[in-house]
Design a protein around this motif. Sequence first.
Motif, short mmCIF file in Angstrom:
data_model
loop_
_atom_site.label_atom_id
_atom_site.label_comp_id
_atom_site.label_asym_id
_atom_site.label_seq_id
_atom_site.Cartn_x
_atom_site.Cartn_y
_atom_site.Cartn_z
N THR A 9 -0.90 12.40 -1.39
CA THR A 9 0.41 11.94 -1.97
C THR A 9 0.52 10.30 -2.02
OG1 THR A 9 1.29 11.79 0.34
CG2 THR A 9 1.74 13.71 -0.89
N ARG A 10 -0.50 9.54 -1.15
CA ARG A 10 -0.68 8.17 -1.46
C ARG A 10 -1.09 7.85 -2.66
NH1 ARG A 10 -1.60 4.30 3.62
NH2 ARG A 10 0.31 3.13 3.05
N TRP A 12 -0.71 9.10 -5.79
CA TRP A 12 0.01 9.26 -6.76
C TRP A 12 0.82 7.85 -7.00
CZ3 TRP A 12 -0.02 12.86 -10.29
CH2 TRP A 12 -0.49 14.06 -9.91
N GLY A 13 1.11 7.07 -6.02
CA GLY A 13 1.66 5.96 -6.07
C GLY A 13 1.15 4.87 -7.06
N ALA A 15 -1.43 5.81 -9.29
CA ALA A 15 -1.56 6.41 -10.93
C ALA A 15 0.08 6.39 -11.34
CB ALA A 15 -1.57 7.88 -10.78
N LEU A 16 0.82 6.27 -10.69
CA LEU A 16 2.29 6.06 -11.42
C LEU A 16 2.31 4.63 -11.86
CD1 LEU A 16 4.56 8.30 -9.46
CD2 LEU A 16 3.95 8.79 -11.75
N GLU A 80 5.08 2.56 1.04
CA GLU A 80 5.15 2.91 -0.17
C GLU A 80 6.56 2.34 -0.90
OE1 GLU A 80 4.16 5.18 1.98
OE2 GLU A 80 2.18 5.73 1.19
#
Length: 115
Positions: A9-10, A12-13, A15-16, A80
């Motif tokens: 999940t880390r 994704w930050g 990439a976003l 995050e």
Amino acid sequence: MGKDQKAVTRGWGGALAVVGGFLVGFLVWGTGAAPGLRGAFEGERDLSLLYAELPLMLFGMPALALGAWALAVGALRVREGMAVLVVVGALALGAWGCAEWLDLRTASFTSDGPL
């Protein structure tokens, strides 16, 4: 949540952040370069807005966002949520700087420019 799921999940930050940087760069370029691409007196256009400023903003803003994310999460070791604020702040400053640059570049195409 296990350690492996947190690592997934880390990612994704970042990439976003890149997608957000791409969108901000394109929107700032699109609104700022419009007077120079539409043309002014006798259809005069500045095509360097296409081959110079567009790639710089399309690739520079995502790089700025990813760099801010990596700095916040990696070097500063913040959570995050705080890293998102760092990225948003960096993109806001980058968008302001790009908008000012494009305003200078297209001043001759608007009524605000020098005569």
